[in-house]
Write an enzyme that holds these catalytic residues in place. Sequence first.
Site, PDB file in Angstrom:
ATOM      1  N   ASP A   9       0.841  -1.199   0.000  1.00 34.80           N
ATOM      2  CA  ASP A   9       0.000   0.000   0.000  1.00 34.80           C
ATOM      3  C   ASP A   9       0.882   1.258   0.000  1.00 34.80           C
ATOM      4  O   ASP A   9       0.711   2.165  -0.847  1.00 34.80           O
ATOM      5  CB  ASP A   9      -0.888  -0.053   1.260  1.00 34.80           C
ATOM      6  CG  ASP A   9      -2.075   0.878   1.213  1.00 34.80           C
ATOM      7  OD1 ASP A   9      -2.120   1.734   0.331  1.00 34.80           O
ATOM      8  OD2 ASP A   9      -2.955   0.748   2.082  1.00 34.80           O
TER       9      ASP A   9
ATOM     10  N   GLY B 292       1.517 -10.152   4.441  1.00 41.18           N
ATOM     11  CA  GLY B 292       2.564  -9.299   5.017  1.00 41.18           C
ATOM     12  C   GLY B 292       2.157  -8.919   6.439  1.00 41.18           C
ATOM     13  O   GLY B 292       2.094  -9.763   7.332  1.00 41.18           O
TER      14      GLY B 292
HETATM   15  P1  ADP Z   1      -1.189  -7.074   4.016  1.00 40.30           P
HETATM   16  O1  ADP Z   1      -1.422  -5.930   4.978  1.00 40.30           O
HETATM   17  O2  ADP Z   1      -2.415  -7.393   3.182  1.00 40.30           O
HETATM   18  O3  ADP Z   1      -0.591  -8.266   4.666  1.00 40.30           O
HETATM   19  P2  ADP Z   1       1.395  -6.157   2.934  1.00 40.30           P
HETATM   20  O4  ADP Z   1       1.573  -5.033   1.997  1.00 40.30           O
HETATM   21  O5  ADP Z   1       1.920  -6.016   4.318  1.00 40.30           O
HETATM   22  O6  ADP Z   1      -0.177  -6.489   2.919  1.00 40.30           O
HETATM   23  O7  ADP Z   1       2.050  -7.476   2.311  1.00 40.30           O
HETATM   24  C1  ADP Z   1       1.483  -8.238   1.284  1.00 40.30           C
HETATM   25  C2  ADP Z   1       2.589  -8.838   0.437  1.00 40.30           C
HETATM   26  O8  ADP Z   1       3.074  -7.852  -0.464  1.00 40.30           O
HETATM   27  C3  ADP Z   1       3.814  -9.327   1.224  1.00 40.30           C
HETATM   28  O9  ADP Z   1       4.248 -10.554   0.664  1.00 40.30           O
HETATM   29  C4  ADP Z   1       4.833  -8.216   0.959  1.00 40.30           C
HETATM   30  O10 ADP Z   1       6.168  -8.712   1.007  1.00 40.30           O
HETATM   31  C5  ADP Z   1       4.480  -7.856  -0.468  1.00 40.30           C
HETATM   32  N1  ADP Z   1       4.967  -6.552  -0.968  1.00 40.30           N
HETATM   33  C6  ADP Z   1       5.443  -5.478  -0.297  1.00 40.30           C
HETATM   34  N2  ADP Z   1       5.800  -4.503  -1.161  1.00 40.30           N
HETATM   35  C7  ADP Z   1       5.534  -4.966  -2.413  1.00 40.30           C
HETATM   36  C8  ADP Z   1       5.702  -4.457  -3.743  1.00 40.30           C
HETATM   37  N3  ADP Z   1       6.200  -3.232  -3.954  1.00 40.30           N
HETATM   38  N4  ADP Z   1       5.319  -5.236  -4.791  1.00 40.30           N
HETATM   39  C9  ADP Z   1       4.813  -6.471  -4.598  1.00 40.30           C
HETATM   40  N5  ADP Z   1       4.619  -7.016  -3.377  1.00 40.30           N
HETATM   41  C10 ADP Z   1       4.996  -6.282  -2.302  1.00 40.30           C
END
Ligand code: ADP
Length: 180
Positions: free
Chosen positions: A40, A129
């Site tokens: 996000d 994540g």
């Molecule tokens: P949530 O709050 O739904 O768990 P997160 O953003 O914390 O979402 O993590 C979801 C997944 O996205 C994790 O595997 C994280 O490593 C990954 N992630 C983080 N940044 C990026 C990015 N720029 N592109 C793709 N995936 C990402």
Amino acid sequence: MEKAVGGKTIELVLGDIVRQEVDAIVNAANPTLLGGGGVDGAIHRAGGPAIIEECQTLRNVRGECPIGEAVFTSAGRLPARYVIHAVGPVWQGGENREAELLASCYRNALRIAAKLGLRTVAFPSISTGIYGYPTSEAATVALVTVASFLTSEPQAPDRVRFVLYDTLTFATYAGALDAL
Ligand code: ADP
């Protein structure tokens, strides 16, 4: 790596979702729609202020986005055309409808893509994540739900790409796609 499902394609890549040149990327949003960490934060940093402004307007008009649902905005400076903001569940041990809510979040994002007539959509690994969903269980829910949508909805996108950010997540999704 990719797999054909019902004349359409599911593809896995290791990479950064903000760089994907697709019709829409999906954001792992939270119910406030006002931004957060992880994917996000990366989307809002790379996309610029236009996306968060649209999210604020949506939130003022419709309130929070419930878990399992999704909304869309434009994509600001990103190479994609749209951002679909989908809200996954926080993992609470698995007995709180997490799988059902995660499936619903993928399905509702794909419904928006179908309604907009989009051909290519890229997803991150939603909920695995900060939200703590175990990756191998989330990968199965994600792939089964997407495959079922692609085989049952004629208006579904032609290509769904999962953009996995680290090698362990990529390997886990690859195993789940093999088993599909
Ligand atoms: P949530 O709050 O739904 O768990 P997160 O953003 O914390 O979402 O993590 C979801 C997944 O996205 C994790 O595997 C994280 O490593 C990954 N992630 C983080 N940044 C990026 C990015 N720029 N592109 C793709 N995936 C990402």
